[in-house]
Design a protein around this motif. Structure first.
Motif, short mmCIF file in Angstrom:
data_model
loop_
_atom_site.label_atom_id
_atom_site.label_comp_id
_atom_site.label_asym_id
_atom_site.label_seq_id
_atom_site.Cartn_x
_atom_site.Cartn_y
_atom_site.Cartn_z
N LEU A 58 0.36 -1.39 0.10
CA LEU A 58 -0.07 0.20 0.24
C LEU A 58 0.92 0.68 0.10
CD1 LEU A 58 -3.26 0.35 -0.21
CD2 LEU A 58 -2.89 0.92 2.39
N LEU A 59 0.75 1.80 -1.23
CA LEU A 59 1.43 2.88 -1.29
C LEU A 59 0.58 4.08 -0.72
CD1 LEU A 59 4.00 4.76 -2.31
CD2 LEU A 59 2.35 5.07 -4.32
N MET A 60 2.09 5.19 0.94
CA MET A 60 0.97 5.53 1.64
C MET A 60 1.52 7.25 1.02
SD MET A 60 1.12 3.90 4.78
CE MET A 60 -0.44 5.22 5.97
N ARG A 61 1.01 8.43 0.74
CA ARG A 61 1.28 9.79 1.28
C ARG A 61 1.19 10.45 2.36
NH1 ARG A 61 2.53 12.53 -3.97
NH2 ARG A 61 3.85 13.48 -2.83
N LYS A 113 -6.96 -2.48 3.89
CA LYS A 113 -6.91 -2.77 5.69
C LYS A 113 -8.40 -4.18 5.91
CE LYS A 113 -6.20 -1.83 10.44
NZ LYS A 113 -6.19 -0.58 11.19
N ASN A 114 -9.68 -3.34 4.98
CA ASN A 114 -11.17 -4.69 5.80
C ASN A 114 -11.28 -5.13 4.64
OD1 ASN A 114 -10.46 -3.06 8.22
ND2 ASN A 114 -11.98 -1.39 6.77
N THR A 115 -10.09 -5.61 4.09
CA THR A 115 -10.63 -6.41 2.85
C THR A 115 -10.81 -7.88 3.21
OG1 THR A 115 -8.49 -6.47 1.74
CG2 THR A 115 -9.88 -5.03 0.66
N GLU A 116 -10.88 -8.95 2.41
CA GLU A 116 -11.91 -9.69 3.10
C GLU A 116 -10.15 -11.39 2.78
OE1 GLU A 116 -14.94 -13.67 3.00
OE2 GLU A 116 -15.50 -11.50 2.60
N HIS A 117 -10.06 -10.70 1.64
CA HIS A 117 -9.14 -11.56 0.94
C HIS A 117 -7.33 -11.13 0.55
CE1 HIS A 117 -11.99 -14.28 -0.20
NE2 HIS A 117 -12.61 -13.29 -0.61
N TYR A 118 -6.59 -9.79 1.36
CA TYR A 118 -6.17 -9.46 1.03
C TYR A 118 -5.25 -9.08 2.33
CZ TYR A 118 -7.23 -9.27 -4.02
OH TYR A 118 -7.72 -8.98 -4.86
N GLU A 119 -4.16 -8.62 2.33
CA GLU A 119 -3.18 -8.50 3.40
C GLU A 119 -2.15 -7.11 3.24
OE1 GLU A 119 0.42 -11.40 4.68
OE2 GLU A 119 -1.45 -12.51 4.59
N ILE A 120 -2.23 -6.52 4.30
CA ILE A 120 -0.94 -5.30 3.76
C ILE A 120 0.81 -5.98 4.13
CG2 ILE A 120 -0.40 -2.99 3.92
CD1 ILE A 120 -3.38 -2.52 4.78
N GLY A 121 1.30 -6.53 2.78
CA GLY A 121 2.55 -6.92 3.14
C GLY A 121 3.63 -5.82 4.15
N MET A 122 2.98 -4.07 3.58
CA MET A 122 3.74 -3.36 3.43
C MET A 122 3.14 -1.98 2.79
SD MET A 122 6.82 -2.75 0.73
CE MET A 122 7.56 -1.46 2.07
N TYR A 123 3.39 -1.23 4.11
CA TYR A 123 3.28 0.56 3.64
C TYR A 123 4.46 0.88 3.44
CZ TYR A 123 -1.49 -0.11 6.24
OH TYR A 123 -1.91 -0.63 7.02
N LEU A 124 4.20 1.09 1.70
CA LEU A 124 5.39 1.84 0.64
C LEU A 124 5.11 3.40 1.54
CD1 LEU A 124 7.90 1.49 -0.53
CD2 LEU A 124 6.43 1.12 -2.77
N VAL A 125 5.99 4.29 2.02
CA VAL A 125 5.72 5.54 2.15
C VAL A 125 6.51 6.51 1.13
CG1 VAL A 125 6.24 7.58 3.80
CG2 VAL A 125 5.61 4.79 4.33
N TYR A 126 5.42 7.11 0.47
CA TYR A 126 5.95 7.42 -1.27
C TYR A 126 7.68 8.68 -0.31
CZ TYR A 126 6.58 11.21 -4.93
OH TYR A 126 6.81 11.70 -5.76
N THR A 136 16.93 4.50 -0.73
CA THR A 136 17.06 2.51 -0.79
C THR A 136 16.46 1.30 -0.21
OG1 THR A 136 19.72 3.94 -1.61
CG2 THR A 136 19.16 1.02 -1.28
N GLN A 137 16.30 1.70 1.49
CA GLN A 137 15.43 0.35 2.07
C GLN A 137 14.53 0.24 1.66
OE1 GLN A 137 17.38 -1.13 4.77
NE2 GLN A 137 15.21 -2.53 4.48
N ALA A 138 13.43 1.09 1.04
CA ALA A 138 12.60 0.83 0.78
C ALA A 138 12.14 -0.19 0.06
CB ALA A 138 11.50 2.48 0.69
#
Length: 181
Positions: A58-61, A113-126, A136-138
């Motif tokens: 999930l890309l976050m800004r 976050k509330n989907t039934e079939h998916y899990e958030i593997g990471m929040y990728l902060v723009y 580089t770590q992102a």
């Protein structure tokens, strides 16, 4: 590597219609989807869970950066007025749309976050992607998730070079000069 590792969920072809990141000729590692800003369909992403890996990046800004950037880009695109929005125009735009934009920003994350079939593997902060110290770590973290999904990625020692080739140079100059992309 993949010839086209990322595709848009919304891309279409005349004969086929909406492709939903599916292709008979190429493999896809990432599918860009901006649901709920552009609705997928009812009941949303869960209707397509059999087509995709259950792990979502999930890309976050930062809303303090993305909302002003969005309003400024909207002004440039639709009013054809280049450059930074004047202060009084910005304040009016902010006051007129902030409550609705804040709700949309929250809905974007809560709906995934509330989907039934998916899990958030990471929040990728723009903003991390654009930062020389955290970028580089992102992308290394993204690489690790892609490896878990079965994709070959670059060695970790090459991530700094990949980051600079992808986000460096002019993109960084613009980001640090104007604080928006």
């Amino acid at each position: 590597g993949l010839s086209s590792g990322a595709k848009s969920f919304y891309a279409s072809q005349k004969r086929i219609g909406l492709r939903r990141c599916q292709s008979k000729t190429t493999e896809t590692a990432a599918c860009l989807n901006i649901h709920p800003l552009v609705e997928m369909s009812s009941p949303g992403p869960d209707a397509f869970h059999e087509l995709f890996d259950p792990t979502v990046i999930l890309l976050m800004r930062n809303p303090a950066i993305v909302i002003p950037a969005f309003l400024n880009q909207k002004r440039i695109k639709y009013k054809k007025l280049p450059g930074q929005m004047p202060l009084m125009e910005w304040r009016k735009s902010r006051d007129d749309s902030l409550e609705n934009m804040w709700k949309q920003w929250k809905k974007q994350y809560l709906s995934w976050k509330n989907t039934e079939h998916y899990e958030i593997g990471m929040y990728l902060v723009y903003e991390d992607l654009m930062d020389p110290e955290r970028g580089t770590q992102a992308i290394t973290n993204v690489s690790q998730l892609l490896q878990k999904a079965g994709f070959a990625t670059m060695p970790n020692e090459d991530m700094a070079c990949l980051w600079y080739q992808t986000f460096g140079g002019d993109v960084l100059d613009q980001y640090y000069q104007y604080r928006y992309d």
